[in-house]
Write a protein that holds these residues in place. Structure first.
Motif, mmCIF file in Angstrom:
data_model
loop_
_atom_site.group_PDB
_atom_site.id
_atom_site.type_symbol
_atom_site.label_atom_id
_atom_site.label_comp_id
_atom_site.label_asym_id
_atom_site.label_seq_id
_atom_site.Cartn_x
_atom_site.Cartn_y
_atom_site.Cartn_z
ATOM 1 N N PRO A 277 52.710 10.942 -19.497
ATOM 2 C CA PRO A 277 53.768 11.706 -18.836
ATOM 3 C C PRO A 277 55.113 10.985 -18.875
ATOM 4 O O PRO A 277 56.101 11.512 -18.375
ATOM 5 N N LEU A 278 55.161 9.805 -19.451
ATOM 6 C CA LEU A 278 56.365 8.972 -19.351
ATOM 7 C C LEU A 278 56.867 8.551 -20.730
ATOM 8 O O LEU A 278 56.064 8.401 -21.649
ATOM 9 N N PRO A 279 58.183 8.293 -20.850
ATOM 10 C CA PRO A 279 58.673 7.621 -22.053
ATOM 11 C C PRO A 279 57.933 6.289 -22.202
ATOM 12 O O PRO A 279 57.627 5.643 -21.206
ATOM 13 N N ARG A 280 57.681 5.880 -23.440
ATOM 14 C CA ARG A 280 56.848 4.687 -23.648
ATOM 15 C C ARG A 280 57.486 3.445 -23.011
ATOM 16 O O ARG A 280 58.708 3.349 -22.898
ATOM 17 N N PRO A 281 56.638 2.500 -22.585
ATOM 18 C CA PRO A 281 57.165 1.294 -21.947
ATOM 19 C C PRO A 281 57.999 0.470 -22.926
ATOM 20 O O PRO A 281 57.638 0.362 -24.094
ATOM 21 N N VAL A 282 59.096 -0.046 -22.440
ATOM 22 C CA VAL A 282 59.906 -0.978 -23.234
ATOM 23 C C VAL A 282 59.916 -2.284 -22.445
ATOM 24 O O VAL A 282 60.357 -2.297 -21.298
ATOM 25 N N ARG A 283 59.398 -3.327 -23.036
ATOM 26 C CA ARG A 283 59.291 -4.581 -22.276
ATOM 27 C C ARG A 283 60.599 -5.350 -22.354
ATOM 28 O O ARG A 283 61.071 -5.652 -23.448
ATOM 29 N N PRO A 284 61.192 -5.686 -21.238
ATOM 30 C CA PRO A 284 62.390 -6.522 -21.272
ATOM 31 C C PRO A 284 61.998 -7.909 -21.757
ATOM 32 O O PRO A 284 60.865 -8.340 -21.578
ATOM 33 N N ASP A 285 62.906 -8.602 -22.418
ATOM 34 C CA ASP A 285 62.534 -9.899 -22.968
ATOM 35 C C ASP A 285 63.495 -11.013 -22.579
ATOM 36 O O ASP A 285 63.603 -12.017 -23.281
ATOM 37 N N LEU A 442 59.523 -2.132 -15.327
ATOM 38 C CA LEU A 442 59.751 -3.227 -16.273
ATOM 39 C C LEU A 442 58.469 -3.754 -16.911
ATOM 40 O O LEU A 442 58.511 -4.634 -17.759
ATOM 41 N N GLY A 443 57.328 -3.254 -16.462
ATOM 42 C CA GLY A 443 56.068 -3.731 -17.039
ATOM 43 C C GLY A 443 55.723 -5.154 -16.642
ATOM 44 O O GLY A 443 54.965 -5.830 -17.347
ATOM 45 N N ASN A 466 56.714 -11.054 -16.964
ATOM 46 C CA ASN A 466 56.218 -10.434 -18.192
ATOM 47 C C ASN A 466 55.305 -11.439 -18.894
ATOM 48 O O ASN A 466 55.144 -12.581 -18.427
ATOM 49 N N ALA A 467 54.697 -11.000 -19.986
ATOM 50 C CA ALA A 467 53.618 -11.798 -20.574
ATOM 51 C C ALA A 467 54.103 -13.175 -21.026
ATOM 52 O O ALA A 467 53.407 -14.173 -20.832
#
Lengths: 604, 604
Positions: A277-285, A442-443, A466-467
């Motif tokens: 249902p959402l625009p795909r996640p964009v991970r900030p870096d 922001l994932g 983030n990862a």
């Protein structure tokens, strides 16, 4: 799927609740009985109100302690039910939640339970009502969905089905995989709640600590996937009992709740391989910048200068200065000297591989979009408001075009190369909301919530990252009162903190938070660092921590307004935040500064 | 016995803590390590500070995860200990608390634990230090005093003894009787904490919910009696971890703590048949009066008049009116019309068979004595301040001599015959303090704490009563904010509430809180009352409850300022407070009053 919420999840009068959840976009509600009983409107008027708001009354709840009782009790229980059915007809509610019996008078006999529930379902059918039988985690005998489903099947009445509640299933550690054995049309209702992973009695845990999906520790997508595989086509309904939410702003909670369902729909779509249902996640870096608003930019600029930053630019049209060192960028925006706002963190910029998509996703997750006044020719930056009010900007990864608005010169290179993490302070009613916000928008992945003893109370905080650790936040729960020190800070990554500390200690003015000598005496007991290293840490006022990966050195500046800077050095992949030292840091921040005639006052 | 307290019990900096506990009369302290580490003073200066305040440093704590480890770990643990011993020498602390090992690396081997603790005791002896070994309720292997004592005995070193902590013993349900088997001189230290009876993981329960003796549900006197029978001569030391106390006023908490130890000494003296530290308890046997201060005595007098009260007197020298009906007596004291204080309950009088002794006991329990300005010839009344600031007067049982100051006429007789109970509202940091205050000063017994859902948050309350129910209080936890209704009220006992309600409903002005119709629809489901009774309750707006003893009818007036009146009738010995109806009452109090042109505004 239809989205529903129990009225018990939000605070306010029943009509305030209905209005708020309709505004947040819910399709339906569960009416919690006490909310109706305290309402001055008769059920017919509540029904009209819900209709006019476009809300379907999905469920009336709870009906308690009905099944598996001695025959003499059954008559009274049926009498009770008839009154509820009449109320529901007036309300226009087509389904009643029947909780598994918790009374010591309940008999441990599935056949008896099935027989009596069948009888209840027959009565319900006369009113056009369906019954959703819910196994409570603390049910006297029926406390698992497997057993509840056995009873429902045994009863064999079309108006009787099962209600699955994520808390009751996951709090007991039941495996949700078995849900797939239930036909989808016999799952009458699905209630969703998350919870922090606490070791306590399930009843107390359920009544006080539930939270919205994504805010706690349960795998809700893992639970929902088998439910949806059965073909369940009813609503996803939130049922959260939480002491804080009862007191929080009704409208805000409703939006928080809706965000949690949207994010959960995305998670479960990933599990099932269906459309998101959402625009795909964009991970900030990375961090592009942090912005401080201040009444006294000279004092703050002085502190940044001492840390090795230089003022590299001035905004073309606004009273905002850019201070830089390597890729550590701090904006100082000037507020009027008479403003009641002291120095505080007002914005952060994160770098994104696709800033427009990041912003689109944030808006789809109900983040309020912000439009700043922008002069013609200025860089366009998408921004949204975060739960604590800090503005969140999305900037191009590795290309700080926005620096052009400052006509900025080349920044100096020093040991400090960037922002390590930013600590944001949240009021009590936005702490859980913030965890979900940064997780979904922001994932970032949340760490466990931790507590540190402050001399004047506990400080609760939760780190998120983030990862690869290029975007790290710590969310703290703000205490209110003059005795509490600043809780916003910007941590700067330093490649040689010993050199930086040496330089800062040599300055005539004292810009560093003094660390008590007793800390170093005890540090000897905690770690066998060797005499030389220990002496160096003490002389330079560096705090020390260690985890299984590596070591951590850090120090703090004095506080200006609400804000201080932390300088940190991570050695060999240390992943924490030095929280073992937080109590000492907090105590030191409460300690009045030593009077020194040479020290200019850089405190707010 | 010496009285001591752990610094972790109170908020503030270490020096603030020392000053507050010395002022409250403690003889000694346990220094909690984090308090020392965050303190800018070196240990020698802390020692001087404690000395100058007359405080003995009884214990340094905690030392963790020492015993029953593999040999390679032992060396590092001994190294850690040496650093602590040196710190303790500088601090002048002669005893260290050694907690039983909670680490997964601890070995399940009592002989090994004893051997290593003996080694530690030898090292400690070199520094003149003694070790108190404490079995934590969540110790990896050693989690009972019986096992800890076995290990201490096996170790057989004069510098090693046991520390008994009431929480660790009672939270696990261990029988304290076995303590008598331990020689008194091997019990090195005794730590005391109470706790509410909660079903949760002992670690979480211990870290957040401990409270002072008499505030929770543990039988502390039953624990302490066998301890004292062993000949234990060390201090009684409080060790309470509590989220609220950490934020509360340091001085106030210290006094609350001291009161709990004095009351506990009395309780244990009763068990042991030894001399009590307190004047003997005098049980109050009724309410003499309740006093309301108001800006607008006309409005409040109008309400009392409607309830059947008459103004029977006016104080000779003060702007205070006496309103009476039977033995229900309400004082209305006038505050200046410009006063920010709206109508509120400011004092209660209880009847005592020996008012002077009651007051003496209250003062011995550290209640602040109050001296009111008194005209020559006025009745002398002893009074003390209660935790929420309400004044508590002690009056002669059955002889209201103080009425003479009002030159009062004979009161009218009506259905209302006296005060049933008074509800007092407490800020978050005085709720537990109040329970102990009324328990120790008035000998009231607390009921369990209960929660009721209010539309804008949970309302926590705790009822207290003397044995025959002639003095009953309900203590509520105040919420702060304009959305919260009044939480102070005076409940009046009515012998015929139906007649009273009928009369009040017939008045042209509306003085009663409207009860929602949905309440009555649901009441049919809850109780099978018969049609006629049900109709009567609905018509008169009476709320209904029932317990195993009897029935309860009640109604509430509109609210004036912070206060409302409740009219109650207890039938056949009902002992509760109608709390099942509290959510509906709270919702009704939030509901805006219906606009009625005939109704004069009696709201505050």
């Amino acid at each position: 799927m239809r989205k529903s919420i129990a009225t018990v999840c939000v605070g306010g009068s029943l009509t305030e609740k209905l209005e708020a959840v309709a505004r947040a976009g819910f399709d339906g509600v569960e009416i919690f009985e006490n909310d109706l009983l305290g309402c001055p409107l008769p059920p017919e008027r509540v029904r009209e109100r819900a209709d006019s708001l476009g809300l379907r009354i999905e469920l009336y709840q709870p009906f308690r302690d009905f099944e598996a009782v001695a025959p003499d009790r059954l008559a009274d229980n049926l009498r009770r039910a008839e009154h509820k059915f009449r109320m529901m007809e007036r309300l226009g509610a087509g389904m009643m939640l029947v909780c598994s019996n918790v009374s010591p008078l309940a008999v441990d006999d599935d056949a008896l339970a099935a027989e009596q529930l069948r009888l209840l379902a027959e009565r319900a059918a006369d009113h056009g009502i369906r019954l959703a039988y819910e196994p409570l985690a603390w049910g006297r005998h029926v406390d698992t969905y497997a057993r509840a489903w056995r009873i429902v099947r045994m009863a064999g009445h079309p108006n009787l089905g099962i209600c699955l509640d994520s808390f009751h299933i996951l709090s007991r550690g039941s495996d949700p995989a078995g849900i797939e054995a239930i036909p989808g049309d016999k799952i009458f209702f699905v209630q969703l709640a998350d919870a922090p992973l606490l070791a306590m009695d399930v009843l107390h845990w359920s009544r006080h600590y539930r939270c919205f999906p994504g805010q706690g520790g349960f795998d809700l997508a893992g639970l929902l996937a088998p439910v949806l595989r059965t073909g369940y086509a009813g609503p996803l309904s939130l049922e959260v009992f939480n002491d804080s939410l009862r007191q929080a702003d009704t409208g805000r909670t409703a939006v928080d709740a809706m965000r949690s369902l949207i994010a959960l729909e995305e998670s479960v779509a990933q599990v099932l391989g269906t459309a998101s249902p959402l625009p795909r996640p964009v991970r900030p870096d990375g961090f592009a910048f942090a912005e401080l608003a201040t009444r006294d930019h000279k004092r703050l600029g002085g502190l940044l200068g001492a840390l090795g930053f230089a003022r590299t630019g001035q905004h073309e049209t606004k009273p905002v200065e850019l201070w830089e060192q390597g890729r550590a960028r701090i904006l100082l925006s000037r507020v009027h000297p008479d403003s009641p706002t002291d120095t505080s963190l007002v914005a952060i910029g994160v770098e994104s591989p696709d800033p427009a998509l990041s912003a689109e996703r944030a808006r789809a997750l109900l983040s309020p979009a912000l439009s700043r006044h922008r002069a013609p020719g200025s860089a366009r930056l998408d921004a949204v408001a975060t739960p604590d009010g800090t503005e969140l900007f999305f900037c191009d990864s590795g290309h700080p075009h926005w620096r052009e608005d400052f006509d900025a010169v080349t920044p100096p290179e020093g040991h400090i190369g960037g922002i390590d993490h930013v600590a944001l302070s949240h009021p009590w009613d936005r702490f859980d909301e913030a965890a979900l916000f940064y997780r979904s928008v922001l994932g970032l992945r949340p760490y466990e919530s931790v507590e540190a003893a402050d001399p004047y109370g506990l400080l609760r905080s939760r780190a998120m990252s983030n990862a690869d650790g290029t975007v790290r936040l710590t969310l703290t729960l703000a205490r209110v009162g003059p005795q509490y020190p600043a809780e916003q800070h910007i941590a700067l990554a330093d490649a040689d903190i010993v050199a930086t500390a040496r330089r800062l200690r040599a300055l005539p003015e004292n810009v560093l938070l003094p660390v008590p000598g007793n800390y170093y005496d005890d540090l000897r007991a905690r770690f066998d660092l060797g005499e030389e290293r220990h002496r160096e840490l003490r002389e330079l006022g560096l705090m020390y921590d260690r985890d299984e990966d590596g070591e951590f050195l850090h120090l703090c500046t004095v506080t200006v307004g609400r804000v201080f800077f932390e300088i940190v050095q991570r050695i060999c992949g240390y992943r924490g935040f030095g929280t073992a030292n937080t109590p000492v840091r907090l105590a030191a921040q409460h300690t009045p500064a030593p009077v020194s005639p040479a020290a200019p006052d850089v405190r707010g």
